[in-house]
Write an enzyme that holds these catalytic residues in place. Structure first.
Site, PDB file in Angstrom:
ATOM      1  N   GLU A 190       0.832  -1.211   0.000  1.00 22.82           N
ATOM      2  CA  GLU A 190       0.000   0.000   0.000  1.00 22.82           C
ATOM      3  C   GLU A 190       0.866   1.261   0.000  1.00 22.82           C
ATOM      4  O   GLU A 190       0.854   2.060   0.942  1.00 22.82           O
ATOM      5  CB  GLU A 190      -0.941   0.000   1.217  1.00 22.82           C
ATOM      6  N   GLU A 378      -5.089  -8.949  -0.134  1.00 22.46           N
ATOM      7  CA  GLU A 378      -5.735  -8.703   1.168  1.00 22.46           C
ATOM      8  C   GLU A 378      -7.234  -8.571   0.987  1.00 22.46           C
ATOM      9  O   GLU A 378      -7.680  -7.789   0.140  1.00 22.46           O
ATOM     10  CB  GLU A 378      -5.216  -7.415   1.823  1.00 22.46           C
TER      11      GLU A 378
END
Ligand code: BGP
Length: 483
Positions: A190, A378
């Site tokens: 991220e 995820e």
């Protein structure tokens, strides 16, 4: 004809060193930024927001404290001691792939060490060998919220250009060491999270930058990570010929508040506010609207000769992302944007809106935009699981969450033509939450007996979803469509 996922679909689960390992000072490991991340469960909620803003004082307190009950990432789920048992349980579910990260501070305890720490290298050798015993492919994140603290205190984190060089040394070391054990790599988890939590992602502490605009610090640090990501891709391909390197994006999916053009425009702007980071790593250059943002906000990225060429020459091979929820309805009310709850969607106990169709929308958007294979690395439901008197854990709510998300994932693949390499559920074993540092926000198919203060036996207990996921993998998703 019975529906199922493509042959070779990589089913598995995901963790991150800073949230799962513990052993924060074992085997020569140095202190990482996450070891100093305090939870705020013992303070009132109002202060929580203030507290979540890391200051130099917080770091001093953390370094002076040996009360690990306040610093949950110091113990994580104690994977460092249980990894053989845990990987065996992943294998019992039938995992084809296991996403994990290498803690930089295990390999270079201070980040700028001349030589790597052999005990740290050996630990991950043992982990990868355990995976290989069961035919589980590692999918390794090079940086997942765990830069060595020394790089923060001595160099000011990723704001300092020197970190590109230190990271290159780290990547060369792990690619060389694990070239016969790991082929799937992600560079920065991220990378956009530098905006949300600049400390854990970039080692940035605002009070250490007096007189410099915070935006400038954050985007300069992110530039260094973009260059480092391209160099990591270059190094990986040079050392591991069949390697595949992915970027990793927080996939936020915004819906317009209404069909009013202003609201639709707002949602489009919000979506580009996320895509600009993956655009940079996939197309190898800053998109025009990110450059416009820099200009409009007075951000001046300092580049070194060759930065643009390296970024352009070494884009990622695939696009991985996290997806938990759609992000509410954005409305352009005046010039303040407020996201409101979507009345059509239920929420988790932590208020995250559960939206399986949003996963399909996200997959279609990303695949249409990049035409590169996707990897969902995820996804999952954080929930308060309860151990029943008979010792079992009935997490039917988690099964229901996965069931509807898997079906939409298959729709994106079969109906929308999306190429998806695999899926790793987040927190396949209970681990410390990133946002709240809680163990009680549980994601796992495997329960870990530890509470928010690190107290417990750390015994592992398969939940109801453990046996369900085993069947999903065994039938490659076909069981989802049985009556
Ligand atoms: C993502 C992080 C993961 C994980 C996940 C779940 O942003 O990449 O590390 O933490 O969020 O969020 P949380 O742990 O806050 O519930």
């Amino acid at each position: 004809m019975m529906r199922k996922f493509p042959e070779g679909f990589l089913w598995g689960g995901a963790t991150a060193a800073n949230q799962v390992e513990g052993g924060w000072k074992e085997g020569g490991k140095g202190i990482s930024v996450s070891d100093c991340a305090r939870h705020h469960l013992d303070v009132d909620v109002e202060n929580y927001k203030a507290h979540n803003h890391i200051t130099s004082k917080d770091i001093e307190e953390a370094l002076a404290s040996d009360d690990d009950s306040l610093y949950p990432k110091r113990h994580g789920s104690q994977f460092y001691y249980h990894y053989k048992e845990d990987i065996k349980m992943f294998a019992e579910m039938g995992f084809k792939v296991y996403r994990m990260s290498i803690a930089w501070s295990r390999i270079f305890p201070n980040g700028d060490d001349e030589q790597p720490n052999e005990a740290g290298l050996k630990f991950y050798d043992d982990v990868f060998d355990e995976c290989a015993k069961y035919g589980i492919e590692p999918l390794v994140t090079m940086s997942h919220y765990e830069p060595p603290l020394n790089l923060v205190l001595k160099y000011n984190g990723w704001y300092n250009r020197k970190l590109v060089g230190f990271f290159e040394t780290f990547v060369k070391t792990i690619c060389e060491r694990y070239k016969n054990k790991v082929k799937y790599w992600l560079t920065f988890n991220e990378v956009d999270s530098m905006i949300r939590h600049p400390y854990t992602t970039g080692g940035l502490i605002e009070d250490r930058f007096p007189g410099i605009k915070w935006n400038q610090v954050i985007f300069q640090a992110m530039h260094h990570q973009f260059v480092a990501s391209a160099l990591a891709t270059k190094i990986c391909h040079e050392i591991i010929s069949d390697s595949m390197v992915g970027c990793m994006l927080t996939k936020l999916t915004y819906y317009p508040y209404s069909c009013k053009p202003e609201d639709v425009l707002q949602a489009q702007q919000d979506m580009r506010g996320t895509y600009c980071y993956s655009d940079t790593q996939v197309f190898g250059e800053y998109p025009a609207y990110l450059l416009a943002k820099f200009k409009n906000e007075g951000v001046e990225i300092v580049k070194e000769p060759g930065d643009d060429e390296v970024m352009k020459k070494y884009p990622v091979d695939f696009v991985s992302f996290s997806y938990y929820m759609s992000s509410g309805l954005d409305t352009a009310v005046g010039n303040t944007v407020t996201a409101v709850k979507n009345p059509y969607l239920p929420s988790s106990e932590w208020g995250w809106q559960i939206d399986p169709i949003g996963l399909r929308i996200s997959m279609v958007d990303l695949y249409d935009r990049y035409r590169k294979p996707l990897f969902i690395v995820e996804n999952g439901l954080g929930a308060k699981d309860v151990v029943l008197p008979d010792g079992t854990i009935d997490d039917q709510y988690r099964i229901d969450y996965f069931d509807c998300h898997f079906k939409e994932m298959l729709n994106a693949i079969e109906i929308d033509g999306v190429e998806c390499l695999g899926y790793t559920s987040w927190g396949c074993i209970d681990i410390v939450s990133e946002s709240t540092k809680q163990m009680s926000k549980r994601y796992g198919f495997i329960y870990v007996d530890a509470d928010d203060y690190g107290k417990g036996t750390y015994k592992r207990i398969p939940k109801k979803s453990f046996y369900w996921y085993k069947k999903v993998i065994e039938t490659n998703g076909a069981c989802l469509f049985e009556d």
